[in-house]
Design an enzyme around this catalytic site. Structure first.
Site, PDB file in Angstrom:
ATOM      1  N   LYS A 125       0.832  -1.220   0.000  1.00 54.62           N
ATOM      2  CA  LYS A 125       0.000   0.000   0.000  1.00 54.62           C
ATOM      3  C   LYS A 125       0.865   1.269   0.000  1.00 54.62           C
ATOM      4  CE  LYS A 125      -1.792   1.604   3.988  1.00 54.62           C
ATOM      5  NZ  LYS A 125      -1.488   3.031   4.242  1.00 54.62           N
ATOM      6  N   ASN A 126       1.801   1.340   0.936  1.00 59.59           N
ATOM      7  CA  ASN A 126       2.542   2.594   1.096  1.00 59.59           C
ATOM      8  C   ASN A 126       3.469   2.875  -0.077  1.00 59.59           C
ATOM      9  OD1 ASN A 126       1.229   3.024   3.452  1.00 59.59           O
ATOM     10  ND2 ASN A 126       2.929   2.445   4.796  1.00 59.59           N
ATOM     11  N   CYS A 178      -4.507  12.402  12.559  1.00 52.75           N
ATOM     12  CA  CYS A 178      -5.326  11.228  12.279  1.00 52.75           C
ATOM     13  C   CYS A 178      -5.407  10.396  13.541  1.00 52.75           C
ATOM     14  CB  CYS A 178      -4.769  10.438  11.096  1.00 52.75           C
ATOM     15  SG  CYS A 178      -3.279   9.565  11.504  1.00 52.75           S
ATOM     16  N   ARG A 195       0.763  14.207  13.497  1.00 49.42           N
ATOM     17  CA  ARG A 195       1.419  14.048  12.204  1.00 49.42           C
ATOM     18  C   ARG A 195       1.658  15.373  11.462  1.00 49.42           C
ATOM     19  NH1 ARG A 195      -0.831   8.445   9.694  1.00 49.42           N
ATOM     20  NH2 ARG A 195       1.206   8.457   8.711  1.00 49.42           N
ATOM     21  N   ASP A 198       3.917  -0.088  12.205  1.00 50.26           N
ATOM     22  CA  ASP A 198       2.735  -0.657  11.548  1.00 50.26           C
ATOM     23  C   ASP A 198       2.500  -2.129  11.916  1.00 50.26           C
ATOM     24  OD1 ASP A 198       2.308   1.776  10.379  1.00 50.26           O
ATOM     25  OD2 ASP A 198       2.864   1.186   8.340  1.00 50.26           O
ATOM     26  N   ARG A 253      -9.092   0.321   4.235  1.00 46.30           N
ATOM     27  CA  ARG A 253      -8.094   1.259   3.724  1.00 46.30           C
ATOM     28  C   ARG A 253      -6.839   0.525   3.276  1.00 46.30           C
ATOM     29  NH1 ARG A 253      -5.785   4.608   7.807  1.00 46.30           N
ATOM     30  NH2 ARG A 253      -4.350   4.825   6.087  1.00 46.30           N
TER      31      ARG A 253
END
Ligand code: UD1
Length: 473
Positions: free
Chosen positions: A47-48, A141, A146, A334, A426
């Site tokens: 994803k990233n 978030c 952030r 993560d 997501r």
């Protein structure tokens, strides 16, 4: 979960939905624990990496073909941002073609950036290509405030005028040529996003840029690989010093995203936690070094069956293991929530320290609802292993916490009902289906049709494969 079949007939991907529909907001995941898992699982593209490579394609005025794109809500949101900037997209299966030749708009819309923090990363390519960028501050978030001052200071060092006005970062490069200038930039912290923003900005700058104390994450290296495939001159990605020699333009390319190390790590923990043997591929084992080291310390074997294939063989017992999250090559933040799920059932006490994000331990309360014994003090969580978890209604507090709660549910006695599935969607491609194929018993149901908390706790013998798919506009 997005349906790959549904999306394959839609082009571009930006037409897929970008926010949770009321149906999904009302959906819950029912998980029946204690089923052994077995088999092989296919790991999706990272994803990233996909998100930042999509932003990076703005640097190039010719077509970029990106393969191994995971089908995720975040990817659909990034597609919408690119479309709003005048980019053309064509999406089929896991391939996304990006045509930025008509990139015309320098302003990213607030309603899109506020839904996807990573879309702030378009500021670097916009500034490099157009000499001007207006990108709303993404805001905080679920896991922390952030800020983006490292991105902004680096762009200023490269000659950009930056003002923050009414919540939007306005950046432009003075002079008729509108070119950023190479600079020597020291990052106070090895921020992944700031490293990526500045690396992209520097590819089309005049002269040489050196980023010191750069992030070394595999996704930074993947972005550098992508930029090099378009003709950029970048050295040192994957070390703490990255050197970029600016070029005047970039060319078309065909590029494949790396496998998702966090999805792979999540499945490795699933095996350790449910005492199941699972094989995963494709993976890049080197990207998982800290996770594999900690799983071994916790009593599991992780075997390399082939250069791109790992197998987890759980030990008799889960051994208490401390972790401290750190920038790569440290233990990834993560993976912190998933590893905490494992430690809840360990023999002994473990200390989990979150150093990367200031508010990333909110899942502790949810684990405790399932019978875990975790005490929280600041950014430390002391986990006292318990013999069993018991299924309970729980709420996903962020993306990785949602996956961790699914794992805890798979190991718990009885039924867990997980709310907040928009977090899960997501960042995990077809998680439910992949787990079902390994033998897990879980299904997504709409709360409106099925008030599951009030239903009898009988254990259904047969589970139908997950049918819920996202709707496409
Ligand atoms: C990326 C990943 C995210 C991962 C994180 C850390 C993407 C889309 N997301 O996020 O999944 O958890 O790396 O590995 O790639 N910071 C500042 N000022 C800045 C920038 C960052 O103080 O200008 C702080 C952040 O608030 C945070 C820490 O630095 O506390 C790490 O953030 P960063 O590495 O920038 O993470 P992201 O790039 O946002």
């Amino acid at each position: 979960m997005l349906s790959r079949e549904a999306t394959s007939i839609i082009s571009p991907i930006g037409l897929s939905k970008s926010s949770s529909s009321p149906e999904e907001e009302n959906s819950v995941l029912e998980i029946w624990g204690r089923s052994p898992l077995a088999g092989d699982v296919k790991i999706s593209g990272a994803k990233n990496s996909a998100l930042v490579v999509m932003a990076g394609a703005l640097l190039c005025s010719q077509d970029c073909r990106i393969r191994n794109i995971p089908l995720l809500v975040d990817v659909a949101r990034m597609s919408e941002v690119l479309l709003a900037l005048g980019v053309k997209l064509h999406h089929q299966a896991d391939i996304l073609k990006i045509d930025s030749s008509q990139l015309s708009c320098s302003k990213a819309p607030y309603d899109l950036v506020s839904k996807l923090r990573a879309s702030f990363f378009v500021i670097g390519p916009l500034l490099a290509r157009l000499g001007v960028a207006r990108v709303p501050l993404p805001g905080g978030c679920a896991i922390g405030a952030r800020p983006v001052e490292l991105h902004v200071r680096g762009l200023q060092a490269m000659g950009a005028d930056v003002q923050i006005d009414h919540g939007t970062v306005h950046a432009y490069v003075r002079g008729s040529r509108g070119k950023l200038q190479g600079a020597r930039i020291y990052l106070d912290y090895p921020s992944v996003g700031a490293t990526e923003t500045l690396m992209m900005a520097a590819t089309l700058a005049e002269g040489e840029t050196i980023i010191e104390n750069a992030a070394q994450e595999p996704e930074v290296v993947d972005l550098a690989r992508f930029c090099r495939a378009m003709g950029s001159r970048i050295r040192g990605a994957g070390t703490n010093t990255i050197t970029i020699s600016g070029v005047s333009s970039l060319h078309a390319t065909d590029f494949a995203i790396i496998p998702d190390r966090i999805e792979a790590g999540t499945f490795l923990v699933a095996g350790a936690l449910t005492h199941s043997e699972i094989s995963l591929s494709p993976v890049i084992p080197d990207h998982l070094t800290p996770v594999i080291a900690k799983l071994r310390e916790a009593g599991s074997k992780v075997i390399m069956e082939a250069p791109n294939r790992l197998r987890i063989v759980p030990g008799q017992a889960i051994l208490a293991t401390d972790i401290q999250t750190r920038p790569y090559p440290g233990f990834p933040t993560d993976m912190q929530a998933q590893f905490m799920a494992l430690m809840t059932l360990s023999e002994g006490n473990s200390l989990i320290t979150e150093t990367v994000f200031e508010n990333r331990l909110r899942h502790v309360a949810e684990f405790n609802r399932m019978g875990a014994d975790i005490r929280l003090q600041g950014n430390y969580a002391l986990v006292r292993g318990v013999p069993n978890l018991s299924g309970a209604p729980v709420v996903a507090t962020d993306l990785r916490a949602s996956a961790a709660l699914v794992l805890a549910g798979l190991a718990a006695e009885g039924k867990t009902i997980l709310q907040g599935l928009h977090h899960l969607d997501r960042g995990y491609e077809q998680l439910e289906l992949k787990l079902q194929q390994l033998g897990a018993r879980l299904q997504r149901i709409s709360r409106e049709c099925n008030d599951s908390e009030n239903q009898p706790d009988s254990d259904p013998a047969v589970f139908t494969p997950t049918q819920v798919t996202h709707k496409f506009k």
